[in-house]
Design a protein around this motif. Structure first.
Motif, mmCIF file in Angstrom:
data_model
loop_
_atom_site.group_PDB
_atom_site.id
_atom_site.type_symbol
_atom_site.label_atom_id
_atom_site.label_comp_id
_atom_site.label_asym_id
_atom_site.label_seq_id
_atom_site.Cartn_x
_atom_site.Cartn_y
_atom_site.Cartn_z
ATOM 1 N N GLN A 242 -14.243 8.537 4.291
ATOM 2 C CA GLN A 242 -12.865 8.632 3.794
ATOM 3 C C GLN A 242 -12.821 9.400 2.467
ATOM 4 O O GLN A 242 -11.837 10.060 2.152
ATOM 5 C CB GLN A 242 -12.277 7.225 3.611
ATOM 6 C CG GLN A 242 -10.944 7.148 2.890
ATOM 7 C CD GLN A 242 -9.768 7.536 3.774
ATOM 8 O OE1 GLN A 242 -9.645 7.120 4.921
ATOM 9 N NE2 GLN A 242 -8.882 8.370 3.220
ATOM 10 N N TYR A 249 -7.654 7.783 7.069
ATOM 11 C CA TYR A 249 -6.924 6.602 7.540
ATOM 12 C C TYR A 249 -5.504 6.972 7.955
ATOM 13 O O TYR A 249 -4.840 7.731 7.266
ATOM 14 C CB TYR A 249 -6.891 5.572 6.412
ATOM 15 C CG TYR A 249 -6.187 4.271 6.743
ATOM 16 C CD1 TYR A 249 -6.633 3.466 7.781
ATOM 17 C CD2 TYR A 249 -5.095 3.842 5.998
ATOM 18 C CE1 TYR A 249 -5.997 2.272 8.064
ATOM 19 C CE2 TYR A 249 -4.454 2.648 6.273
ATOM 20 C CZ TYR A 249 -4.908 1.867 7.308
ATOM 21 O OH TYR A 249 -4.278 0.687 7.593
ATOM 22 N N SER A 250 -5.052 6.434 9.100
ATOM 23 C CA SER A 250 -3.720 6.782 9.605
ATOM 24 C C SER A 250 -2.800 5.573 9.754
ATOM 25 O O SER A 250 -1.831 5.633 10.505
ATOM 26 C CB SER A 250 -3.832 7.479 10.966
ATOM 27 O OG SER A 250 -4.357 8.768 10.812
ATOM 28 N N GLY A 251 -3.104 4.485 9.070
ATOM 29 C CA GLY A 251 -2.188 3.346 9.132
ATOM 30 C C GLY A 251 -2.563 2.326 10.190
ATOM 31 O O GLY A 251 -3.494 2.512 10.970
ATOM 32 N N ARG A 252 -1.788 1.232 10.192
ATOM 33 C CA ARG A 252 -2.149 0.076 11.029
ATOM 34 C C ARG A 252 -1.714 0.212 12.474
ATOM 35 O O ARG A 252 -2.332 -0.330 13.360
ATOM 36 C CB ARG A 252 -1.480 -1.176 10.456
ATOM 37 C CG ARG A 252 -1.924 -1.480 9.057
ATOM 38 C CD ARG A 252 -1.157 -2.657 8.500
ATOM 39 N NE ARG A 252 -1.501 -2.833 7.093
ATOM 40 C CZ ARG A 252 -1.011 -3.795 6.331
ATOM 41 N NH1 ARG A 252 -0.154 -4.657 6.825
ATOM 42 N NH2 ARG A 252 -1.370 -3.892 5.075
ATOM 43 N N ARG A 259 -0.431 12.980 13.879
ATOM 44 C CA ARG A 259 -1.368 13.855 13.188
ATOM 45 C C ARG A 259 -2.284 14.567 14.180
ATOM 46 O O ARG A 259 -2.858 15.598 13.856
ATOM 47 C CB ARG A 259 -2.228 13.049 12.204
ATOM 48 C CG ARG A 259 -1.417 12.315 11.164
ATOM 49 C CD ARG A 259 -2.307 11.496 10.272
ATOM 50 N NE ARG A 259 -2.977 12.334 9.280
ATOM 51 C CZ ARG A 259 -3.960 11.899 8.498
ATOM 52 N NH1 ARG A 259 -4.398 10.660 8.599
ATOM 53 N NH2 ARG A 259 -4.512 12.695 7.617
ATOM 54 N N GLU A 264 -3.226 18.369 12.908
ATOM 55 C CA GLU A 264 -3.847 18.050 11.624
ATOM 56 C C GLU A 264 -5.200 17.356 11.795
ATOM 57 O O GLU A 264 -6.169 17.715 11.130
ATOM 58 C CB GLU A 264 -2.910 17.161 10.796
ATOM 59 C CG GLU A 264 -3.419 16.904 9.386
ATOM 60 C CD GLU A 264 -2.569 15.894 8.622
ATOM 61 O OE1 GLU A 264 -1.525 15.466 9.144
ATOM 62 O OE2 GLU A 264 -2.978 15.525 7.509
ATOM 63 N N GLU A 403 -5.336 -5.257 6.107
ATOM 64 C CA GLU A 403 -5.260 -5.313 4.645
ATOM 65 C C GLU A 403 -6.648 -5.200 4.034
ATOM 66 O O GLU A 403 -6.862 -4.467 3.069
ATOM 67 C CB GLU A 403 -4.669 -6.651 4.197
ATOM 68 C CG GLU A 403 -3.167 -6.702 4.226
ATOM 69 C CD GLU A 403 -2.658 -8.129 4.074
ATOM 70 O OE1 GLU A 403 -3.445 -9.024 3.671
ATOM 71 O OE2 GLU A 403 -1.470 -8.356 4.361
ATOM 72 N N GLU A 406 -8.102 -1.781 4.484
ATOM 73 C CA GLU A 406 -7.460 -0.869 3.523
ATOM 74 C C GLU A 406 -8.087 -1.028 2.143
ATOM 75 O O GLU A 406 -8.317 -0.035 1.444
ATOM 76 C CB GLU A 406 -5.957 -1.157 3.452
ATOM 77 C CG GLU A 406 -5.180 -0.597 4.636
ATOM 78 C CD GLU A 406 -3.764 -1.146 4.752
ATOM 79 O OE1 GLU A 406 -3.363 -1.986 3.913
ATOM 80 O OE2 GLU A 406 -3.049 -0.739 5.687
ATOM 81 N N ALA A 407 -8.342 -2.294 1.758
ATOM 82 C CA ALA A 407 -8.948 -2.524 0.442
ATOM 83 C C ALA A 407 -10.318 -1.855 0.369
ATOM 84 O O ALA A 407 -10.679 -1.261 -0.651
ATOM 85 C CB ALA A 407 -9.063 -4.022 0.167
ATOM 86 N N LEU A 409 -11.376 0.767 2.251
ATOM 87 C CA LEU A 409 -11.232 2.223 2.293
ATOM 88 C C LEU A 409 -10.733 2.786 0.968
ATOM 89 O O LEU A 409 -11.055 3.910 0.592
ATOM 90 C CB LEU A 409 -10.263 2.624 3.412
ATOM 91 C CG LEU A 409 -10.763 2.434 4.840
ATOM 92 C CD1 LEU A 409 -9.646 2.728 5.838
ATOM 93 C CD2 LEU A 409 -11.955 3.328 5.129
ATOM 94 N N ALA A 410 -9.947 1.976 0.244
ATOM 95 C CA ALA A 410 -9.436 2.433 -1.042
ATOM 96 C C ALA A 410 -10.463 2.234 -2.150
ATOM 97 O O ALA A 410 -10.204 2.552 -3.305
ATOM 98 C CB ALA A 410 -8.142 1.702 -1.385
#
Lengths: 439, 293
Positions: A242, A249-252, A259, A264, A403, A406-407, A409-410
């Motif tokens: 990432q 990442y493309s969301g949940r 995309r 893309e 969640e 995401e934590a 990946l961020a």
């Protein structure tokens, strides 16, 4: 104007009175299908209504999958449930737990003396909606699985062989890096439904437990197990990729699927139900392939599991109406109808016979994309770890897992800590679900 | 001689009050009472099994760190939205109050966003700022700024704050404009003759005279960010990433509707109700003292 309308109304009223339709038993069918899929539903009901005179199936669109399920639950609480309720696969455990609210399909069929053989259904399909004793509780309707879609033009541009898609995760990572270098610098590969693909299907495909008690199928006292070294390794890989958008990442949910069609993201892991959208919107040559796996995991790839929805029969209705529901299900299971439904809509066929018939017709030679999810589902005989999954509170469980992913990946948490937290928080929710349903 | 009309009998006044009382009872007190009752129960989604558990839903909730995190998120979110929407709309109202050409059109355009439903407002902003499709997001990215509300919590928060603020500006603008127009011009002109500059005139005359409006809007805005913003959050971020935009009211929605946990969700709404009642009471008790009517 007014006069003509009045005449029409009179004519309609007269038709109602004189036709035998007034004596028909109505079967309410609440569903969540939009667009072309809605037309499929309406057409099926019309065909059934035309095929006999005793029953009339009335389909009603009730909004998104969660909306439809909530509408059904609210209607049940108000004592006014529909006969047939379409519920998405993640609502399965909630419906199964509501023993007093539903009429199991195997019971329905035997009481109505309709021919019904659970063996006729594809095991991966029937298993998902059956108890551990093999009793089918709901009727599979629109089924899909998850596959890897890829952009053949992009593969050519990056010097990759478009006819040999990557088969393993390390190969996907390599391909994505090459694609990134070839200009796809915002996204080498991506995944819609981040938890479905990378936790649920990932576990089944590698034959490792998602949770104990056969992923919850054998009991509500199941405990999550997806913080194993293999799961952590996979998430860690995604986290590292990432950083430079080799993975993006493309969301949940599936809102990021666009995309792929926009060009893309040249590789997108998502549902096989994406087919219609790809066919309509992708302005490049595309194909799909089986989900990737880690080659060092013994037994991988195993088999995948279902997405989509099934039809639940709600409880507390008179036997005469249930006969109509049973008749309708027999109508739906018809081999020719299943085969046509599959080739027209892209849904998976639910019976072995329908699959065999389509295969024999040579359809898959021209349309291999529709067979990929079937090959995944039937890749091997399902094991304890791959029969399916059945977790209560699944809609929210997925949010909690997402969640934590995401934590990670961020960069806020290490992969191990994120999955540990996802497991711990998920277990709390499972215990709460267990408590509300086992009393 | 003054002639007084006297209504005798107790019935008539109550009859006249009845419609209003009935509406209040049926649409406000009854649901609120239901929420309180539900918050003492643990129930499955279908209502097949119900257990009365006293305060267990509350103690569960208050023992979870996520709940406090959601409170902090709500505090940040509401402070940002209330401050931004109040100050921006006051600024715009002052500009619109000036004698400039085309004020009418200017005012009309500023009032439009109020007619947009919260969820639609969320979608509009999402279209502009969605990382791969949004025009502004693409511009930001081409400038080398890695805009990514899907993973970056601060970006996501910025996005929902912008959408929620934009949605509320029209309403505030309307009230501020009306408030400004009711301030007598003579007072401001007198101050100008005495040599007070524009800034001084604003802080010593306009702002204090506007304070009843500002106070009213503050209360309304706090209620708005607490209750009416979940549509925006649901459409743009769904509370993500990693709970960065999960406010209390969104949590009520997601636990109750998506999670089927009616008891826990009801307990949360009762707590939320108490919080907003408390906040409003504080505002009336302390902030109102500074208001000059």
């Amino acid at each position: 104007m007014l006069n003509r309308r009045f005449m029409l109304a009179v004519a309609a009223a007269a038709a109602l009175v004189s036709s035998p339709a007034s004596a028909q038993v109505e079967i309410q069918w609440w569903h969540a299908m939009t667009g072309a899929n809605n037309e499929v539903v309406v057409k099926l009901a019309e065909e059934f209504n035309a095929s006999q005179r005793e029953f009339r199936v009335v389909p009603t669109y009730k909004g998104s999958y969660p909306d439809t399920m909530n509408a059904g639950i609210a209607a049940f609480r108000a004592g006014n449930a529909p006969h047939i309720l379409q519920v998405f696969e993640v609502g399965t455990a909630t419906m199964m737990a509501a023993r007093g609210a539903i009429k199991p399909v195997y019971q329905l069929m035997s009481e109505a003396n309709e021919p019904f053989d659970p063996q006729a259904y594809l095991p991966a399909v029937a298993g998902y909606y059956s108890t551990s004793r093999g009793e089918m509780l709901s009727f599979p309707f629109n089924s899909s699985s998850s596959v890897m879609w890829y952009n053949k033009d992009a593969f050519r541009r990056a010097g990759l062989n478009p006819d040999q898609p990557p088969r393993t995760w390390p190969d996907v990572f390599e391909a994505a890096k090459k694609l990134r270098a070839a200009g796809y610098d915002k996204c080498g590969f991506s995944s819609a439904w981040i938890t479905w693909l990378n936790i649920e299907q990932f576990s089944l495909w590698h034959n490792v437990p998602l949770s104990t008690r056969a992923n919850g199928i054998d009991g509500f006292d199941t405990e999550l197990r997806f913080n194993s070294p293999l799961h952590v390794r996979h998430l860690q890989n995604l986290v590292e990729l990432q950083r430079d958008n080799t993975f993006s990442y493309s969301g949940r949910t599936n809102t990021g699927e666009g995309r792929f069609t926009s060009g893309e993201c040249p590789i997108m892991l998502t549902s096989s139900g994406f087919y219609g959208n790809v066919r309509a919107n992708a302005k490049f040559e595309w194909a799909n392939a089986a989900m990737p796996y880690y080659p060092d995991v013994a037994g991988a790839p195993q088999n995948s599991t279902l997405g989509g929805a099934s039809l639940w029969v709600m409880g507390g209705r008179p036997a005469a109406e249930y006969r109509g529901v049973a008749r309708f299900f027999t109508f739906l299971s018809d081999v020719d109808r299943q085969a046509k439904l599959h080739t027209d809509s892209g849904y998976l066929p639910i019976t072995r016979a329908a699959y065999a018939k389509v295969k024999a017709s040579g359809f898959y030679v021209q349309n291999p994309y529709l067979e990929t999810p079937l090959l995944e589902l039937t890749n091997k005989e399902p094991t304890e770890n791959s029969r399916g999954l059945r977790l209560g509170n699944m809609v929210q469980l997925r949010d909690v897992w997402a969640e934590e992913i995401e934590a990670a990946l961020a960069g806020q948490k290490p992969a191990q800590a994120a999955l540990d937290a996802a497991v711990a928080r998920g277990n709390t929710m499972l215990r709460q679900f267990e408590r509300t349903v086992t009393r | 001689m003054e002639k007084r009309v006297v209504f005798d009998g107790k019935l008539l006044p109550y009859m006249l009050l009845l419609p209003q009382l009935a509406v209040t009872l049926v649409f406000f007190y009854w649901p609120a009472g239901q929420a309180v009752w539900q918050s003492f129960l643990i129930q499955d989604a279908f209502g097949l099994s119900t257990e009365f558990v006293w305060l267990e839903n509350y103690s569960d909730l208050l023992s979870k760190p996520e709940y406090y995190k959601s409170m902090v998120t709500t505090a940040i979110f509401s402070a940002l939205v209330a401050c931004l929407s109040l100050s921006l709309s006051l600024f715009l109202a002052i500009q619109a109050d000036k004698q400039i050409r085309g004020t009418g059109a200017y005012k009309a355009f500023l009032m439009w966003p109020y007619a947009v439903a919260p969820a639609i407002a969320g979608v509009l902003w999402l279209f502009m700022f969605q990382p791969s499709l949004g025009l502004i997001a693409q511009a930001l990215r081409s400038l080398g700024f890695d805009w990514n509300p899907l993973l970056n919590g601060n970006h996501a928060m910025t996005l929902v704050v912008m959408a929620a603020t934009w949605k509320q500006i029209s309403y505030n603008f309307l009230f501020f404009l009306a408030g400004l127009q009711s301030i007598p011009k003579s007072v401001i002109e007198a101050a100008a003759i005495d040599g007070a500059g524009p800034m001084r005139r604003f802080w010593t005359i306009i702002f204090p005279l506007l304070s009843p409006t500002t106070f009213f809007l503050l209360v309304v805005n706090i209620v708005y960010v607490f209750f009416d913003t979940f549509g925006i959050i649901d459409a743009t971020t769904s509370g993500g990433p990693a709970k960065a935009t999960e406010t209390l009211v969104y949590k009520v929605y997601s636990d109750g509707r998506l999670g089927g946990d009616l008891g826990g969700s009801a307990a949360q709404s009762v707590i939320l109700m108490i919080m907003v009642i408390g906040l409003t009471a504080i505002q009336f008790r302390y902030v109102e003292r500074k208001v000059q009517y």
